[in-house]
Design a protein around this motif. Sequence first.
Motif, PDB file in Angstrom:
ATOM      1  N   ASN A   1      -6.242  -4.835  -0.656  1.00 15.79           N
ATOM      2  CA  ASN A   1      -6.938  -4.661  -1.926  1.00 15.79           C
ATOM      3  C   ASN A   1      -8.444  -4.696  -1.686  1.00 15.79           C
ATOM      4  O   ASN A   1      -8.939  -5.531  -0.938  1.00 15.79           O
ATOM      5  N   LEU A   2      -9.178  -3.778  -2.283  1.00 13.76           N
ATOM      6  CA  LEU A   2     -10.635  -3.761  -2.184  1.00 13.76           C
ATOM      7  C   LEU A   2     -11.222  -3.820  -3.581  1.00 13.76           C
ATOM      8  O   LEU A   2     -10.826  -3.049  -4.463  1.00 13.76           O
ATOM      9  N   GLN A   3     -12.173  -4.739  -3.805  1.00  5.45           N
ATOM     10  CA  GLN A   3     -12.799  -4.824  -5.111  1.00  5.45           C
ATOM     11  C   GLN A   3     -14.304  -5.012  -4.985  1.00  5.45           C
ATOM     12  O   GLN A   3     -14.803  -5.543  -3.983  1.00  5.45           O
ATOM     13  N   VAL A   4     -15.029  -4.553  -5.991  1.00 11.25           N
ATOM     14  CA  VAL A   4     -16.484  -4.643  -6.021  1.00 11.25           C
ATOM     15  C   VAL A   4     -16.899  -5.212  -7.369  1.00 11.25           C
ATOM     16  O   VAL A   4     -16.351  -4.826  -8.410  1.00 11.25           O
ATOM     17  N   ASN A   5     -17.852  -6.147  -7.356  1.00 16.65           N
ATOM     18  CA  ASN A   5     -18.374  -6.705  -8.595  1.00 16.65           C
ATOM     19  C   ASN A   5     -19.658  -5.967  -8.951  1.00 16.65           C
ATOM     20  O   ASN A   5     -20.651  -6.015  -8.210  1.00 16.65           O
ATOM     21  N   LEU A   6     -19.681  -5.290 -10.102  1.00 17.43           N
ATOM     22  CA  LEU A   6     -20.823  -4.485 -10.508  1.00 17.43           C
ATOM     23  C   LEU A   6     -21.881  -5.278 -11.274  1.00 17.43           C
ATOM     24  O   LEU A   6     -22.929  -4.738 -11.617  1.00 17.43           O
TER      25      LEU A   6
ATOM     26  N   THR B   1     -12.315  -7.844   0.388  1.00 19.96           N
ATOM     27  CA  THR B   1     -11.004  -7.273   0.676  1.00 19.96           C
ATOM     28  C   THR B   1     -10.011  -8.415   0.606  1.00 19.96           C
ATOM     29  O   THR B   1     -10.271  -9.500   1.118  1.00 19.96           O
ATOM     30  N   ARG B   2      -8.874  -8.190  -0.033  1.00 19.19           N
ATOM     31  CA  ARG B   2      -7.830  -9.207  -0.105  1.00 19.19           C
ATOM     32  C   ARG B   2      -6.522  -8.511   0.191  1.00 19.19           C
ATOM     33  O   ARG B   2      -6.022  -7.766  -0.631  1.00 19.19           O
ATOM     34  N   GLY B   3      -5.969  -8.731   1.362  1.00 17.17           N
ATOM     35  CA  GLY B   3      -4.798  -7.984   1.748  1.00 17.17           C
ATOM     36  C   GLY B   3      -5.194  -6.523   1.848  1.00 17.17           C
ATOM     37  O   GLY B   3      -6.183  -6.167   2.484  1.00 17.17           O
TER      38      GLY B   3
ATOM     39  N   ASN C   1      11.115 -16.599   4.059  1.00 20.31           N
ATOM     40  CA  ASN C   1       9.736 -16.200   4.326  1.00 20.31           C
ATOM     41  C   ASN C   1       9.572 -15.614   5.712  1.00 20.31           C
ATOM     42  O   ASN C   1      10.446 -15.742   6.571  1.00 20.31           O
ATOM     43  N   ARG C   2       8.401 -15.007   5.919  1.00 17.72           N
ATOM     44  CA  ARG C   2       8.032 -14.555   7.242  1.00 17.72           C
ATOM     45  C   ARG C   2       6.588 -14.954   7.496  1.00 17.72           C
ATOM     46  O   ARG C   2       5.814 -15.178   6.564  1.00 17.72           O
ATOM     47  N   ILE C   3       6.216 -15.054   8.766  1.00 18.65           N
ATOM     48  CA  ILE C   3       4.863 -15.443   9.152  1.00 18.65           C
ATOM     49  C   ILE C   3       4.051 -14.194   9.475  1.00 18.65           C
ATOM     50  O   ILE C   3       4.488 -13.342  10.246  1.00 18.65           O
ATOM     51  N   LEU C   4       2.878 -14.088   8.868  1.00 14.16           N
ATOM     52  CA  LEU C   4       2.008 -12.936   9.093  1.00 14.16           C
ATOM     53  C   LEU C   4       0.614 -13.399   9.495  1.00 14.16           C
ATOM     54  O   LEU C   4       0.142 -14.435   9.032  1.00 14.16           O
ATOM     55  N   PRO C   5      -0.056 -12.609  10.341  1.00 11.65           N
ATOM     56  CA  PRO C   5      -1.459 -12.899  10.625  1.00 11.65           C
ATOM     57  C   PRO C   5      -2.287 -12.434   9.441  1.00 11.65           C
ATOM     58  O   PRO C   5      -1.866 -11.563   8.679  1.00 11.65           O
ATOM     59  N   GLY C   6      -3.457 -13.011   9.245  1.00 15.51           N
ATOM     60  CA  GLY C   6      -4.276 -12.608   8.115  1.00 15.51           C
ATOM     61  C   GLY C   6      -5.726 -12.377   8.509  1.00 15.51           C
ATOM     62  O   GLY C   6      -6.234 -12.956   9.482  1.00 15.51           O
ATOM     63  N   PHE C   7      -6.384 -11.533   7.713  1.00 12.60           N
ATOM     64  CA  PHE C   7      -7.790 -11.198   7.967  1.00 12.60           C
ATOM     65  C   PHE C   7      -8.438 -10.917   6.621  1.00 12.60           C
ATOM     66  O   PHE C   7      -7.864 -10.218   5.785  1.00 12.60           O
ATOM     67  N   TYR C   8      -9.627 -11.485   6.404  1.00  9.33           N
ATOM     68  CA  TYR C   8     -10.289 -11.333   5.117  1.00  9.33           C
ATOM     69  C   TYR C   8     -11.787 -11.152   5.311  1.00  9.33           C
ATOM     70  O   TYR C   8     -12.391 -11.790   6.176  1.00  9.33           O
ATOM     71  N   VAL C   9     -12.374 -10.260   4.530  1.00 11.05           N
ATOM     72  CA  VAL C   9     -13.813  -9.992   4.623  1.00 11.05           C
ATOM     73  C   VAL C   9     -14.420 -10.035   3.229  1.00 11.05           C
ATOM     74  O   VAL C   9     -13.811  -9.571   2.256  1.00 11.05           O
ATOM     75  N   ARG C  10     -15.631 -10.576   3.140  1.00 11.70           N
ATOM     76  CA  ARG C  10     -16.337 -10.594   1.868  1.00 11.70           C
ATOM     77  C   ARG C  10     -17.833 -10.581   2.127  1.00 11.70           C
ATOM     78  O   ARG C  10     -18.297 -11.056   3.176  1.00 11.70           O
ATOM     79  N   GLY C  11     -18.593 -10.059   1.165  1.00  5.17           N
ATOM     80  CA  GLY C  11     -20.033 -10.044   1.361  1.00  5.17           C
ATOM     81  C   GLY C  11     -20.780  -9.783   0.070  1.00  5.17           C
ATOM     82  O   GLY C  11     -20.185  -9.553  -0.993  1.00  5.17           O
ATOM     83  N   ARG C  12     -22.111  -9.828   0.154  1.00  4.08           N
ATOM     84  CA  ARG C  12     -22.943  -9.537  -1.002  1.00  4.08           C
ATOM     85  C   ARG C  12     -24.232  -8.882  -0.506  1.00  4.08           C
ATOM     86  O   ARG C  12     -24.821  -9.307   0.493  1.00  4.08           O
ATOM     87  N   VAL C  13     -24.645  -7.835  -1.222  1.00  2.00           N
ATOM     88  CA  VAL C  13     -25.872  -7.117  -0.886  1.00  2.00           C
ATOM     89  C   VAL C  13     -26.674  -6.903  -2.164  1.00  2.00           C
ATOM     90  O   VAL C  13     -26.160  -6.326  -3.135  1.00  2.00           O
TER      91      VAL C  13
END
Length: 341
Positions: A135-140, A131-133, A112-124
Amino acid sequence: MDRFLPCLARRLPPFALLVLAAVLAAPAQAADERALADDGDRLAAADGAPDVPLPAQPAPARFLQDSEVNEDILLPPARPQDDDPDRTWSRDYFGVAVGVISVPRYNGADDNRILPGFYVRGRVSGYSFSTRGTNLQVNLIRQRSGRRLDWKFGPLVNLRSDRSGRVKDDQVDALGKRKLAVEAGFSAGVSYTGVLTSKYDQIGARVVALKDISGRHGSWVVSPTVEYGTPISKRAFIGLSASVNIYGKGFGRYYYDIDPAGSAASGLPVYDAAGRKTTVGKYQIGLAGAYALSGDLRKGLALIGGLQYGRMASRFARSPIVSIAGDRDQWIAGGGVAYQF
């Protein structure tokens, strides 16, 4: 407390290992894996309903691919105002998580290797995004306040960079780098609140389907996930998930087969079975949890953590990239801090 738990259960996705997202400085990559992320499937707090980690994936040279890695981490989205029973749509919110994650150097690697991580999520206005890695997804499907049964469907775009850089294994590196793949598809699922242990636990199922649109592996990946989560108290949450990754022939051929030229360069034997037919390439189970430093999982700071075990299967497991240079057993672990407002 009587008003808190029902609200929390509705807003908190049953479980979700949410991805510690990829290194921002490195070239783009993507998704299953698991950055901070289910189908993770990984604790992701709900977008008004359990949002299941998208299938994610292991880390390529410099990124964590969410599409195959389900090590999501909980990120509670609800706010105290969501207790308002007269509200039609779930309240707007924004959440962010940062931390570190330990992932395989490639899908099937033995270290394995160690990586920093960052994640954002929201609702409007009832519509959620995350965002996951890479990957960007939207729930319609808009999230209704107080609804026990929640459906989710929406598009997603993923960048897959598995083995797009050095993986620090001489034999695998000798096979050559793989080009960044751009994948597009959808995520669909359903969750239900109040099923097993109380009126507040949640169970969900989802499927993520991705197709290469960049002409790299020219194939597809489908990842069904089931998950369960429950608030233990006003401060604590725990979730479980199980998923499987199914790959098209082109995917196996591009990432796991070895042609005569590659065999001569690497010393690994020729292998062509991974690209012969559609393959169940990996099974995954995960555990994740969160503890609110603010005293309320729905807002403020929370400690988050997750552990995922994956097992390479069938034709992928027999590839020399895994059976000789790597390992069938794949472990992912991560932890960090999440903040929501």
